[in-house]
Design a protein around this motif. Structure first.
Motif, PDB file in Angstrom:
ATOM      1  N   TYR A  75       0.841  -1.212   0.000  1.00 40.94           N
ATOM      2  CA  TYR A  75       0.000   0.000   0.000  1.00 40.94           C
ATOM      3  C   TYR A  75       0.874   1.259   0.000  1.00 40.94           C
ATOM      4  CZ  TYR A  75      -2.544   3.849   2.192  1.00 40.94           C
ATOM      5  OH  TYR A  75      -3.040   5.099   2.495  1.00 40.94           O
ATOM      6  N   VAL A  76       1.852   1.324   0.876  1.00 41.71           N
ATOM      7  CA  VAL A  76       2.717   2.511   0.984  1.00 41.71           C
ATOM      8  C   VAL A  76       3.448   2.760  -0.328  1.00 41.71           C
ATOM      9  CG1 VAL A  76       4.762   3.474   2.108  1.00 41.71           C
ATOM     10  CG2 VAL A  76       3.006   2.353   3.486  1.00 41.71           C
ATOM     11  N   ARG A  77       4.047   1.709  -0.869  1.00 45.41           N
ATOM     12  CA  ARG A  77       4.798   1.833  -2.125  1.00 45.41           C
ATOM     13  C   ARG A  77       3.912   2.326  -3.265  1.00 45.41           C
ATOM     14  NH1 ARG A  77       6.031  -3.728  -3.922  1.00 45.41           N
ATOM     15  NH2 ARG A  77       4.097  -3.517  -5.122  1.00 45.41           N
ATOM     16  N   GLU A  78       2.746   1.710  -3.412  1.00 53.00           N
ATOM     17  CA  GLU A  78       1.865   2.054  -4.526  1.00 53.00           C
ATOM     18  C   GLU A  78       1.140   3.380  -4.313  1.00 53.00           C
ATOM     19  OE1 GLU A  78       1.874   0.462  -7.398  1.00 53.00           O
ATOM     20  OE2 GLU A  78       3.446  -0.789  -6.519  1.00 53.00           O
ATOM     21  N   ALA A  79       0.864   3.737  -3.070  1.00 54.10           N
ATOM     22  CA  ALA A  79       0.221   5.025  -2.789  1.00 54.10           C
ATOM     23  C   ALA A  79       1.128   6.172  -3.212  1.00 54.10           C
ATOM     24  CB  ALA A  79      -0.120   5.135  -1.305  1.00 54.10           C
ATOM     25  N   ILE A  80       2.412   6.048  -2.934  1.00 56.78           N
ATOM     26  CA  ILE A  80       3.369   7.084  -3.340  1.00 56.78           C
ATOM     27  C   ILE A  80       3.420   7.178  -4.860  1.00 56.78           C
ATOM     28  CG2 ILE A  80       5.817   7.743  -3.317  1.00 56.78           C
ATOM     29  CD1 ILE A  80       5.965   6.337  -0.529  1.00 56.78           C
ATOM     30  N   ASN A  81       3.467   6.031  -5.513  1.00 57.36           N
ATOM     31  CA  ASN A  81       3.522   5.991  -6.980  1.00 57.36           C
ATOM     32  C   ASN A  81       2.262   6.612  -7.605  1.00 57.36           C
ATOM     33  OD1 ASN A  81       4.398   5.147  -9.640  1.00 57.36           O
ATOM     34  ND2 ASN A  81       2.974   3.437  -9.461  1.00 57.36           N
ATOM     35  N   LEU A  82       1.087   6.202  -7.127  1.00 55.74           N
ATOM     36  CA  LEU A  82      -0.168   6.718  -7.671  1.00 55.74           C
ATOM     37  C   LEU A  82      -0.332   8.206  -7.353  1.00 55.74           C
ATOM     38  CD1 LEU A  82      -2.564   3.776  -6.715  1.00 55.74           C
ATOM     39  CD2 LEU A  82      -1.940   4.460  -9.040  1.00 55.74           C
ATOM     40  N   GLY A  83       0.033   8.592  -6.138  1.00 55.29           N
ATOM     41  CA  GLY A  83      -0.091   9.988  -5.734  1.00 55.29           C
ATOM     42  C   GLY A  83       0.758  10.909  -6.581  1.00 55.29           C
ATOM     43  N   GLU A  84       1.986  10.483  -6.847  1.00 54.11           N
ATOM     44  CA  GLU A  84       2.883  11.289  -7.676  1.00 54.11           C
ATOM     45  C   GLU A  84       2.333  11.442  -9.092  1.00 54.11           C
ATOM     46  OE1 GLU A  84       7.561  11.335  -9.244  1.00 54.11           O
ATOM     47  OE2 GLU A  84       6.761   9.576  -8.202  1.00 54.11           O
ATOM     48  N   LYS A  85       1.890  10.335  -9.675  1.00 54.24           N
ATOM     49  CA  LYS A  85       1.399  10.363 -11.062  1.00 54.24           C
ATOM     50  C   LYS A  85       0.141  11.203 -11.210  1.00 54.24           C
ATOM     51  CE  LYS A  85       3.374   5.995 -12.687  1.00 54.24           C
ATOM     52  NZ  LYS A  85       3.102   4.592 -13.078  1.00 54.24           N
ATOM     53  N   VAL A  86      -0.794  11.063 -10.258  1.00 52.58           N
ATOM     54  CA  VAL A  86      -2.063  11.779 -10.413  1.00 52.58           C
ATOM     55  C   VAL A  86      -1.887  13.271 -10.164  1.00 52.58           C
ATOM     56  CG1 VAL A  86      -3.039  11.600  -8.052  1.00 52.58           C
ATOM     57  CG2 VAL A  86      -4.537  11.500 -10.065  1.00 52.58           C
ATOM     58  N   LEU A  87      -0.991  13.649  -9.257  1.00 55.24           N
ATOM     59  CA  LEU A  87      -0.728  15.070  -9.031  1.00 55.24           C
ATOM     60  C   LEU A  87      -0.056  15.690 -10.255  1.00 55.24           C
ATOM     61  CD1 LEU A  87      -0.669  17.634  -7.371  1.00 55.24           C
ATOM     62  CD2 LEU A  87       1.329  16.750  -6.129  1.00 55.24           C
ATOM     63  N   GLU A  88       0.878  14.971 -10.847  1.00 54.45           N
ATOM     64  CA  GLU A  88       1.530  15.464 -12.073  1.00 54.45           C
ATOM     65  C   GLU A  88       0.509  15.662 -13.189  1.00 54.45           C
ATOM     66  OE1 GLU A  88       6.111  13.769 -11.835  1.00 54.45           O
ATOM     67  OE2 GLU A  88       4.540  12.480 -12.662  1.00 54.45           O
ATOM     68  N   LYS A  89      -0.428  14.710 -13.332  1.00 54.60           N
ATOM     69  CA  LYS A  89      -1.472  14.816 -14.362  1.00 54.60           C
ATOM     70  C   LYS A  89      -2.324  16.068 -14.157  1.00 54.60           C
ATOM     71  CE  LYS A  89      -2.646  10.144 -15.968  1.00 54.60           C
ATOM     72  NZ  LYS A  89      -3.710   9.119 -15.934  1.00 54.60           N
ATOM     73  N   ALA A  90      -2.764  16.280 -12.924  1.00 54.08           N
ATOM     74  CA  ALA A  90      -3.627  17.420 -12.628  1.00 54.08           C
ATOM     75  C   ALA A  90      -2.898  18.740 -12.857  1.00 54.08           C
ATOM     76  CB  ALA A  90      -4.139  17.332 -11.192  1.00 54.08           C
TER      77      ALA A  90
END
Length: 350
Positions: A75-90
């Motif tokens: 969860y921690v590993r993937e949350a960081i990955n998803l969070g980074e990608k979605v913030l960059e997209k926005a």
């Protein structure tokens, strides 16, 4: 000075399965259960109105006996990955530089991490050193709308500032392999993993639907209706079968007085941005809105395509509405429910 939602983006995990592809995993999981119970569980999955669900883990990992520590590490590993990608997209959608953010809110209830996700995103995207952080953990499915409310309050008090709300959820990390309760089964049938991000601004030149009003509504003495119990095997779902009926009982009080404060009626609302909590809740709300001449088609479609991704899901619905390019003056009502028990409401105007 008004607060506006400038852009919304989503990011899905790499693993996904159609509902029909999940059924063989259920056969293996339920092998020790009697045939009647196995048929019942399959029927729940097949009738959940979810065609596909995404996950931070391959189904083999989901249905493998692992410790709370092992699943939370994923969860921690993937949350960081998803969070980074979605913030960059926005940020790319809004044409903003990361350094222009003044406030960052991260929302998640499906895992535990300290420092929280926002701390990692500050370093990943080199956000400004004096950015204000707000990690939100315990709001559950209501966290997406709650985050909008918190961002609005901050920006309302601070003109010419920008905020990012990032919701990352992985309900599959909370699946309990030894739990054959209806709460665990129903949550597995309706939930999926995903992340979303909304960027908000109090700059006059930034464009987007403005937030006219926001409120929370708290149901008294209903704390045990929904949530998680922290056990040795992880976060165990609490989901009372009375949730849809409880919402139905309070629904008029949740909607009409809120709109009346802005001299509005439900007939004045063009878009219903409703969190898809699950098939029963969606059907119940759909019937109520149908009587008022409204629909929640986008909500149903998001549930079908992705399932309930807890706090992140309502922003998926908002993104679909924003793609329609609403006309100036049109209004939208955001609504979600979560542990507490509570309802969160935001009124938008394009």
């Amino acid at each position: 000075m008004s607060v506006k939602i400038v852009s919304v983006a989503k990011q899905l995990p790499k693993h996904s399965r159609k509902t029909l592809e999940v059924l063989p995993f259920l056969d293996q999981w339920l092998i020790s259960q009697d045939e009647r119970f196995r048929r019942k569980v399959k029927k729940i999955f097949e009738g959940a109105a979810v065609d596909e669900r995404y996950s931070i883990m391959d189904p083999v990992e989901v249905f493998t006996a692992t410790s709370f520590e092992e699943k939370n590490n994923i969860y921690v590993r993937e949350a960081i990955n998803l969070g980074e990608k979605v913030l960059e997209k926005a940020l790319k959608k809004a044409n903003w530089k990361p350094q222009t953010l003044d406030y960052i809110i991260t929302v998640s209830c499906t895992g535990i991490m300290i420092p929280s996700l926002d701390a990692y995103l500050i370093n990943k995207l080199n956000l400004k050193q004096d950015i204000v952080r707000l990690p939100v953990t315990e709001m559950g499915c209501a966290g997406g709308v709650s985050g909008i409310i918190y961002a609005k309050k901050f920006l309302e008090a601070n003109p010419n500032k920008r905020a990012a709300l990032i919701a990352v959820e992985a309900p599959t990390a909370t699946f309990q392999l030894e739990d054959f309760s209806m709460a665990n089964i129903v949550s597995a049938a309706i939930f999926g993993d995903g992340s979303s991000c909304a960027l908000l601004s109090s700059y006059e030149e930034d464009l987007g639907p403005k937030i006219l009003a926001e409120e929370m509504y708290h149901f008294y003495n209903k704390e045990k209706m929904m949530g998680f119990q922290l056990t040795n095997s992880g976060l165990k779902m609490i989901l009372d079968i009375e949730v849809p009926d409880t919402i139905a009982t309070h629904f008029p009080e949740i909607i009409h007085p809120f709109l009346a404060k802005e001299n509005l009626k439900i007939e004045d609302i063009n878009y219903l941005i409703f969190h898809p909590g699950g098939k029963k809740i969606v059907q119940m709300v759909e019937e109520m809105f149908k009587e008022l001449g409204k629909n929640i088609d986008e909500t149903k479609e998001i549930l079908r395509l992705y399932g309930n991704m807890s706090s992140a899901t309502v922003l998926y619905v908002l993104e679909e509405i924003m793609k329609k390019n609403p006309q100036e003056g049109e209004k939208g009502l955001m609504l979600s429910f979560g542990p507490g028990f509570s309802a969160q409401r935001v009124l938008l105007e394009w």
